[in-house]
Structures are given as structure tokens and as C-alpha cells.
Motif scaffolding. Structure first.
Motif, PDB file in Angstrom:
ATOM      1  N   ALA A 174       0.819  -1.209   0.000  1.00 56.81           N
ATOM      2  CA  ALA A 174       0.000   0.000   0.000  1.00 56.81           C
ATOM      3  C   ALA A 174       0.856   1.265   0.000  1.00 56.81           C
ATOM      4  O   ALA A 174       0.457   2.295  -0.547  1.00 56.81           O
ATOM      5  N   GLN A 175       2.048   1.223   0.599  1.00 59.32           N
ATOM      6  CA  GLN A 175       2.891   2.417   0.658  1.00 59.32           C
ATOM      7  C   GLN A 175       3.359   2.861  -0.735  1.00 59.32           C
ATOM      8  O   GLN A 175       3.758   4.003  -0.914  1.00 59.32           O
ATOM      9  N   SER A 176       3.310   1.982  -1.708  1.00 66.33           N
ATOM     10  CA  SER A 176       3.723   2.363  -3.055  1.00 66.33           C
ATOM     11  C   SER A 176       2.711   3.292  -3.716  1.00 66.33           C
ATOM     12  O   SER A 176       2.992   3.879  -4.757  1.00 66.33           O
ATOM     13  N   LEU A 177       1.528   3.436  -3.126  1.00 67.94           N
ATOM     14  CA  LEU A 177       0.506   4.319  -3.699  1.00 67.94           C
ATOM     15  C   LEU A 177       0.756   5.791  -3.396  1.00 67.94           C
ATOM     16  O   LEU A 177       0.181   6.662  -4.055  1.00 67.94           O
ATOM     17  N   VAL A 178       1.573   6.090  -2.404  1.00 68.20           N
ATOM     18  CA  VAL A 178       1.813   7.475  -2.019  1.00 68.20           C
ATOM     19  C   VAL A 178       2.427   8.238  -3.193  1.00 68.20           C
ATOM     20  O   VAL A 178       3.323   7.764  -3.879  1.00 68.20           O
ATOM     21  N   ASP A 179       1.907   9.446  -3.427  1.00 70.42           N
ATOM     22  CA  ASP A 179       2.308  10.353  -4.516  1.00 70.42           C
ATOM     23  C   ASP A 179       1.884   9.859  -5.894  1.00 70.42           C
ATOM     24  O   ASP A 179       2.379  10.338  -6.904  1.00 70.42           O
ATOM     25  N   GLY A 202     -14.922   9.218   0.430  1.00 68.14           N
ATOM     26  CA  GLY A 202     -15.419   8.646  -0.815  1.00 68.14           C
ATOM     27  C   GLY A 202     -14.647   7.410  -1.188  1.00 68.14           C
ATOM     28  O   GLY A 202     -13.983   6.795  -0.356  1.00 68.14           O
ATOM     29  N   GLN A 203     -14.750   7.077  -2.447  1.00 70.22           N
ATOM     30  CA  GLN A 203     -14.083   5.896  -2.973  1.00 70.22           C
ATOM     31  C   GLN A 203     -13.292   6.307  -4.206  1.00 70.22           C
ATOM     32  O   GLN A 203     -13.778   7.063  -5.052  1.00 70.22           O
ATOM     33  N   VAL A 204     -12.060   5.813  -4.283  1.00 67.50           N
ATOM     34  CA  VAL A 204     -11.202   6.126  -5.426  1.00 67.50           C
ATOM     35  C   VAL A 204     -10.650   4.839  -6.009  1.00 67.50           C
ATOM     36  O   VAL A 204     -10.575   3.812  -5.329  1.00 67.50           O
ATOM     37  N   GLN A 205     -10.273   4.922  -7.271  1.00 68.78           N
ATOM     38  CA  GLN A 205      -9.619   3.799  -7.929  1.00 68.78           C
ATOM     39  C   GLN A 205      -8.143   4.151  -8.055  1.00 68.78           C
ATOM     40  O   GLN A 205      -7.797   5.165  -8.669  1.00 68.78           O
ATOM     41  N   ALA A 206      -7.299   3.322  -7.447  1.00 69.55           N
ATOM     42  CA  ALA A 206      -5.860   3.549  -7.495  1.00 69.55           C
ATOM     43  C   ALA A 206      -5.156   2.222  -7.722  1.00 69.55           C
ATOM     44  O   ALA A 206      -5.439   1.240  -7.031  1.00 69.55           O
ATOM     45  N   ASP A 207      -4.286   2.205  -8.675  1.00 72.28           N
ATOM     46  CA  ASP A 207      -3.472   1.010  -8.956  1.00 72.28           C
ATOM     47  C   ASP A 207      -4.322  -0.223  -9.204  1.00 72.28           C
ATOM     48  O   ASP A 207      -4.016  -1.319  -8.759  1.00 72.28           O
ATOM     49  N   VAL A 239      -7.245  12.751  -8.217  1.00 73.63           N
ATOM     50  CA  VAL A 239      -6.710  13.120  -6.908  1.00 73.63           C
ATOM     51  C   VAL A 239      -5.329  12.485  -6.771  1.00 73.63           C
ATOM     52  O   VAL A 239      -4.973  11.577  -7.522  1.00 73.63           O
ATOM     53  N   VAL A 240      -4.557  12.976  -5.819  1.00 67.21           N
ATOM     54  CA  VAL A 240      -3.224  12.434  -5.562  1.00 67.21           C
ATOM     55  C   VAL A 240      -3.216  11.847  -4.155  1.00 67.21           C
ATOM     56  O   VAL A 240      -3.667  12.479  -3.206  1.00 67.21           O
ATOM     57  N   VAL A 241      -2.694  10.652  -4.020  1.00 65.30           N
ATOM     58  CA  VAL A 241      -2.615   9.982  -2.725  1.00 65.30           C
ATOM     59  C   VAL A 241      -1.460  10.596  -1.928  1.00 65.30           C
ATOM     60  O   VAL A 241      -0.334  10.661  -2.406  1.00 65.30           O
ATOM     61  N   THR A 242      -1.769  11.044  -0.704  1.00 66.07           N
ATOM     62  CA  THR A 242      -0.740  11.641   0.148  1.00 66.07           C
ATOM     63  C   THR A 242      -0.335  10.731   1.299  1.00 66.07           C
ATOM     64  O   THR A 242       0.678  10.967   1.941  1.00 66.07           O
ATOM     65  N   GLY A 243      -1.123   9.710   1.570  1.00 66.86           N
ATOM     66  CA  GLY A 243      -0.784   8.801   2.652  1.00 66.86           C
ATOM     67  C   GLY A 243      -1.719   7.617   2.687  1.00 66.86           C
ATOM     68  O   GLY A 243      -2.768   7.614   2.041  1.00 66.86           O
ATOM     69  N   VAL A 244      -1.337   6.616   3.446  1.00 67.35           N
ATOM     70  CA  VAL A 244      -2.148   5.413   3.615  1.00 67.35           C
ATOM     71  C   VAL A 244      -2.334   5.202   5.112  1.00 67.35           C
ATOM     72  O   VAL A 244      -1.368   5.122   5.865  1.00 67.35           O
ATOM     73  N   GLY A 253      -4.189   2.530   7.270  1.00 68.41           N
ATOM     74  CA  GLY A 253      -4.940   1.278   7.266  1.00 68.41           C
ATOM     75  C   GLY A 253      -5.398   0.961   5.852  1.00 68.41           C
ATOM     76  O   GLY A 253      -4.602   0.817   4.940  1.00 68.41           O
ATOM     77  N   LEU A 254      -6.733   0.889   5.664  1.00 66.98           N
ATOM     78  CA  LEU A 254      -7.292   0.625   4.341  1.00 66.98           C
ATOM     79  C   LEU A 254      -7.895   1.875   3.725  1.00 66.98           C
ATOM     80  O   LEU A 254      -8.657   1.797   2.767  1.00 66.98           O
ATOM     81  N   THR A 255      -7.566   3.041   4.279  1.00 64.77           N
ATOM     82  CA  THR A 255      -8.091   4.313   3.775  1.00 64.77           C
ATOM     83  C   THR A 255      -6.939   5.145   3.231  1.00 64.77           C
ATOM     84  O   THR A 255      -5.908   5.301   3.885  1.00 64.77           O
ATOM     85  N   LEU A 256      -7.141   5.683   2.037  1.00 63.64           N
ATOM     86  CA  LEU A 256      -6.135   6.552   1.434  1.00 63.64           C
ATOM     87  C   LEU A 256      -6.436   7.998   1.790  1.00 63.64           C
ATOM     88  O   LEU A 256      -7.588   8.431   1.744  1.00 63.64           O
ATOM     89  N   ALA A 257      -5.422   8.748   2.134  1.00 67.95           N
ATOM     90  CA  ALA A 257      -5.552  10.185   2.306  1.00 67.95           C
ATOM     91  C   ALA A 257      -5.224  10.808   0.951  1.00 67.95           C
ATOM     92  O   ALA A 257      -4.201  10.482   0.348  1.00 67.95           O
ATOM     93  N   VAL A 258      -6.109  11.652   0.445  1.00 70.63           N
ATOM     94  CA  VAL A 258      -5.924  12.212  -0.892  1.00 70.63           C
ATOM     95  C   VAL A 258      -6.052  13.727  -0.848  1.00 70.63           C
ATOM     96  O   VAL A 258      -6.562  14.311   0.101  1.00 70.63           O
ATOM     97  N   ARG A 259      -5.568  14.348  -1.900  1.00 66.07           N
ATOM     98  CA  ARG A 259      -5.761  15.784  -2.129  1.00 66.07           C
ATOM     99  C   ARG A 259      -6.083  15.977  -3.597  1.00 66.07           C
ATOM    100  O   ARG A 259      -5.830  15.083  -4.419  1.00 66.07           O
ATOM    101  N   ARG A 260      -6.654  17.107  -3.899  1.00 62.13           N
ATOM    102  CA  ARG A 260      -6.966  17.392  -5.306  1.00 62.13           C
ATOM    103  C   ARG A 260      -5.671  17.474  -6.108  1.00 62.13           C
ATOM    104  O   ARG A 260      -4.680  18.000  -5.639  1.00 62.13           O
ATOM    105  N   ALA A 261      -5.706  16.930  -7.292  1.00 63.07           N
ATOM    106  CA  ALA A 261      -4.543  16.988  -8.178  1.00 63.07           C
ATOM    107  C   ALA A 261      -4.452  18.370  -8.807  1.00 63.07           C
ATOM    108  O   ALA A 261      -5.462  18.953  -9.207  1.00 63.07           O
ATOM    109  N   GLN A 262      -3.263  18.888  -8.867  1.00 60.55           N
ATOM    110  CA  GLN A 262      -3.016  20.163  -9.543  1.00 60.55           C
ATOM    111  C   GLN A 262      -3.054  19.920 -11.052  1.00 60.55           C
ATOM    112  O   GLN A 262      -2.794  18.810 -11.519  1.00 60.55           O
TER     113      GLN A 262
END
Length: 156
Positions: free
Chosen positions: A88-93, A106-111, A135-140, A142-151
Motif C-alpha cells: 500500500a505504501q507504493s501508492l503514495v504520490d 469517498g471511494q477512489v480507484q488507485a493502482d 486526486v493524488v494519494v498523500t498517505g495510507v 490502514g485501508l483508507t487513502l488520504a488524498v488531495r486534489r490533483a493540480q
């Protein structure tokens, strides 16, 4: 002398097998290469070959083996310093796509997988993301991704 040479060869092979299962960054491999070179020398001498033939062959075996061990050891040490690239840590950034959103979660699709997500930084004044927004993943967490809006410059 021949039995001792065979024993040295077997010891060298055994140490290589131990190195494969308990990596020591080449320490055991270096010792095993020296044991194999000594075993080769003993077998050549026991077989009646002259020292002028046995020494260069054993030295060549040792030099090639130690060279391979040195290169492999450097790569192992360099790989240990690298950040984690799996799990899961590979999803950051990395970029993700919103599939559904309600409030701050919400729910996002990543990887290739669907993940629960929440906005990491407060965008209370901004409208909630809609399906298809990047959106961009900023952290993980547990099973929830922390995201921010993508520039705009981050979107592929």
C-alpha cells in the motif's frame, strides 16, 4: 588431500546456500568463494598437477568469485537503502480517480483497486470531488487513502 579438497568445495557450496536464505551482503559468499578456490587448488595438487597450473586456476577462481560477490554485495546494500516500492505504501504520490464521493469521504480507484479515501487537507469551501476527478494519494492509513486534489500540472 583430495578428500579435504572435496570437503572445502562442499563447504563453499553450503555457505552460498546459507547466504541465499540469510543475506549477509556478501560476507558468507566471500568466505565461500575462498573455500571453493582452496578446494580447487587442493584437488589439482592431489590430482598430480604442477603448482604452476594449480595456483593460477585457484587464484582465477577466487578473483572472479570475489568480483561477483563484491558487485552483488554493493547492489544488496544499495537496495536496502531504497524506499519501499511494494504494498500500500507504493501508492503514495500516485494519481487516483474518484469513483464516488460524499462529504469528506469517498471511494477512489488507485493502482487497479477500489479504496476508501478521505480528503487530507481541508477543502471545506471547495465543492466535493465528483466521479472522474483526479486526486493524488498523500498517505495510507490502514485501508483508507488520504488524498488531495490533483493540480493541473499533475494530471496525465
Amino acid at each position: 588431500m583430495a578428500a579435504l579438497g572435496v570437503l572445502a568445495l562442499l563447504l563453499g557450496v553450503l555457505l552460498i546456500l546459507v547466504e541465499a536464505h540469510a543475506p549477509t551482503a556478501g560476507v558468507l559468499s566471500g568466505i565461500s568463494v575462498l573455500a571453493i578456490a582452496a578446494g580447487v587448488w587442493m584437488l589439482f595438487v592431489a590430482g598430480g598437477a604442477a603448482e604452476t597450473l594449480a595456483v593460477p586456476i585457484a587464484a582465477g577462481t577466487a578473483v572472479v568469485g570475489l568480483g561477483v560477490t563484491a558487485v552483488a554485495g554493493r547492489k544488496v546494500i544499495a537496495a536496502r537503502r531504497e524506499p519501499v516500492r511494494g504494498g500500500a505504501q507504493s501508492l503514495v504520490d500516485r494519481e487516483a480517480t474518484v469513483t464516488s464521493w460524499s462529504g469528506s469521504q469517498g471511494q477512489v480507484q488507485a493502482d487497479g483497486g477500489l479504496w476508501r479515501a478521505r480528503i487530507e487537507f481541508g477543502y471545506d469551501a471547495d465543492p466535493a470531488p465528483t466521479a472522474g476527478d483526479p486526486v493524488v494519494v498523500t498517505g495510507v492509513h490502514g485501508l483508507t487513502l488520504a488524498v488531495r486534489r490533483a493540480q493541473p500540472w499533475e494530471v496525465r
